[in-house]
Design a protein around this motif. Structure first.
Motif, mmCIF file in Angstrom:
data_model
loop_
_atom_site.group_PDB
_atom_site.id
_atom_site.type_symbol
_atom_site.label_atom_id
_atom_site.label_comp_id
_atom_site.label_asym_id
_atom_site.label_seq_id
_atom_site.Cartn_x
_atom_site.Cartn_y
_atom_site.Cartn_z
ATOM 1 N N ILE A 247 0.797 -1.232 0.000
ATOM 2 C CA ILE A 247 0.000 0.000 0.000
ATOM 3 C C ILE A 247 0.829 1.282 0.000
ATOM 4 O O ILE A 247 0.263 2.373 -0.093
ATOM 5 C CB ILE A 247 -0.941 0.024 1.230
ATOM 6 N N ASN A 248 2.155 1.168 0.088
ATOM 7 C CA ASN A 248 2.956 2.374 0.340
ATOM 8 C C ASN A 248 3.055 3.335 -0.835
ATOM 9 O O ASN A 248 3.559 4.449 -0.681
ATOM 10 C CB ASN A 248 4.364 2.005 0.839
ATOM 11 N N THR A 249 2.572 2.956 -2.014
ATOM 12 C CA THR A 249 2.597 3.876 -3.155
ATOM 13 C C THR A 249 1.211 4.392 -3.537
ATOM 14 O O THR A 249 1.086 5.202 -4.458
ATOM 15 C CB THR A 249 3.225 3.193 -4.390
ATOM 16 N N ILE A 250 0.181 3.942 -2.838
ATOM 17 C CA ILE A 250 -1.183 4.276 -3.241
ATOM 18 C C ILE A 250 -1.435 5.776 -3.255
ATOM 19 O O ILE A 250 -1.954 6.339 -4.228
ATOM 20 C CB ILE A 250 -2.209 3.561 -2.333
ATOM 21 N N ASN A 251 -1.078 6.473 -2.175
ATOM 22 C CA ASN A 251 -1.394 7.891 -2.082
ATOM 23 C C ASN A 251 -0.685 8.733 -3.134
ATOM 24 O O ASN A 251 -1.121 9.843 -3.442
ATOM 25 C CB ASN A 251 -1.065 8.415 -0.686
ATOM 26 N N HIS A 252 0.407 8.211 -3.685
ATOM 27 C CA HIS A 252 1.152 8.952 -4.707
ATOM 28 C C HIS A 252 0.635 8.667 -6.116
ATOM 29 O O HIS A 252 1.060 9.324 -7.071
ATOM 30 C CB HIS A 252 2.637 8.596 -4.634
ATOM 31 N N SER A 253 -0.275 7.710 -6.244
ATOM 32 C CA SER A 253 -0.714 7.303 -7.582
ATOM 33 C C SER A 253 -2.221 7.364 -7.763
ATOM 34 O O SER A 253 -2.757 6.787 -8.713
ATOM 35 C CB SER A 253 -0.209 5.884 -7.881
ATOM 36 N N THR B 243 -2.936 5.726 4.447
ATOM 37 C CA THR B 243 -3.410 5.408 3.103
ATOM 38 C C THR B 243 -4.922 5.544 3.012
ATOM 39 O O THR B 243 -5.452 6.113 2.050
ATOM 40 C CB THR B 243 -2.980 3.992 2.698
ATOM 41 N N VAL B 244 -5.637 5.023 4.009
ATOM 42 C CA VAL B 244 -7.092 5.159 4.028
ATOM 43 C C VAL B 244 -7.484 6.636 4.027
ATOM 44 O O VAL B 244 -8.353 7.068 3.253
ATOM 45 C CB VAL B 244 -7.695 4.434 5.245
ATOM 46 N N ALA B 245 -6.842 7.425 4.883
ATOM 47 C CA ALA B 245 -7.140 8.858 4.940
ATOM 48 C C ALA B 245 -6.815 9.529 3.611
ATOM 49 O O ALA B 245 -7.554 10.405 3.148
ATOM 50 C CB ALA B 245 -6.355 9.510 6.075
ATOM 51 N N GLY B 246 -5.727 9.112 2.967
ATOM 52 C CA GLY B 246 -5.363 9.687 1.680
ATOM 53 C C GLY B 246 -6.388 9.405 0.608
ATOM 54 O O GLY B 246 -6.716 10.278 -0.212
ATOM 55 N N ILE B 247 -6.912 8.185 0.590
ATOM 56 C CA ILE B 247 -7.948 7.830 -0.389
ATOM 57 C C ILE B 247 -9.202 8.667 -0.161
ATOM 58 O O ILE B 247 -9.796 9.209 -1.099
ATOM 59 C CB ILE B 247 -8.281 6.328 -0.309
ATOM 60 N N LYS C 172 -12.871 15.230 4.157
ATOM 61 C CA LYS C 172 -11.758 15.719 4.971
ATOM 62 C C LYS C 172 -11.395 14.621 5.969
ATOM 63 O O LYS C 172 -12.138 14.356 6.914
ATOM 64 C CB LYS C 172 -12.146 17.007 5.693
ATOM 65 N N ALA C 173 -10.263 13.987 5.758
ATOM 66 C CA ALA C 173 -9.886 12.831 6.573
ATOM 67 C C ALA C 173 -8.562 13.057 7.279
ATOM 68 O O ALA C 173 -7.701 13.802 6.795
ATOM 69 C CB ALA C 173 -9.794 11.585 5.692
ATOM 70 N N TYR C 174 -8.417 12.396 8.415
ATOM 71 C CA TYR C 174 -7.172 12.479 9.183
ATOM 72 C C TYR C 174 -6.993 11.187 9.972
ATOM 73 O O TYR C 174 -7.934 10.405 10.140
ATOM 74 C CB TYR C 174 -7.196 13.678 10.134
#
Length: 261
Positions: A9-15, A68-72, A79-81
């Protein structure tokens, strides 16, 4: 839920932007649009406060999971944190900060909980229905044979969705008892003893087995929706297919959010 590794999952927020474009190309809809289609809802999420709460029970926190969940969720427009505290203290923190929705996962369950409405969404069901919707949009399923591999929560939700769309649903699971339970729940489906003796044009892989779908069962018209990890589609099989729809968390999280608003 299937336990993920940080490397999954470590690349999800960047893609997320590029994945939106890929999904649009595969299904005609981006992540949010597909989730709305799968759930039959188009919620206004712009004012939602969503908290991802780390959970330390069992094996413990998966590195980067809550981020990652917050980023999605942020990518979708809410608005997630991530809460500073974990477990019950994290829940209390989210409650005192007036979060609308909590996302939480342990070794077995990943859920989204609406604190204001008292409703929740389970990742297994949301993932199954959203990937089934993706397969429907990519290939059409009405009146067509669809193979569902795996009779767990994801497979059951997908099978139910396909039946609602008037598909001819075939199910296979190594666990005959589990497959039989699905057959009891949905008598219209056909339970298979063997699935590798023919070519399939529509497959939903809801298993947790890696690289097991042989190229002999697919053709240039085949579309595979594969939410499972590890991915069951080896490169030689994927190359022969029309398309393979896969992501690790994105579509499931998006569908959970739409279901729980």
């Amino acid at each position: 839920m299937t336990r993920l590794a940080e490397s999954d999952i470590n690349t999800i927020n960047h893609s997320l932007q590029s994945y939106d474009k890929l999904l649009k190309n595969q299904t005609g809809k981006n992540l949010f649009e597909l989730s709305c289609y799968a759930t039959g809802r188009t919620p206004d999420i712009s004012r939602l406060k969503v908290a991802a709460v780390p959970v330390t029970t069992g094996i413990g926190v998966i590195g980067g999971f809550c981020d990652t969940v917050a980023g999605i969720v942020n990518h979708l427009g809410a608005k997630a944190y991530v809460t500073e505290k974990s477990d019950v203290a994290g829940m209390e923190e989210a409650f005192t900060k007036r979060a609308d929705i909590l996302f939480m996962a342990d070794d077995d369950t990943f859920g989204a909980f609406n604190l204001k409405k008292g409703i929740h969404s389970d990742n297994g069901s949301a993932t199954g229905r959203s990937f089934a919707a993706a397969l429907e949009l990519a290939a059409g399923v009405c009146g067509e044979p669809v193979l569902v591999l795996g009779a767990g929560p994801v497979g059951c939700a997908a099978a139910q969705y396909f039946l609602e769309k008037k598909a001819r649903v075939f199910i296979y699971d190594l666990d005959i008892y589990k497959a039989g339970q699905m057959k009891e729940a949905f008598p219209e489906i056909t339970m298979l003893d063997e699935w590798q003796n023919r070519t399939w044009t529509r497959i939903l892989d809801a298993t947790t087995a890696g690289n097991f779908i042989p190229s002999s069962v697919v053709s240039g018209d085949t579309v595979i929706a594969a939410p499972g990890m590890p991915v069951g589609v080896p490169p030689e099989t994927a190359q022969k297919c029309a398309r393979v729809i896969h992501n690790t968390l994105e579509l499931g999280v998006a569908a959970m959010l739409c279901e729980v608003v």
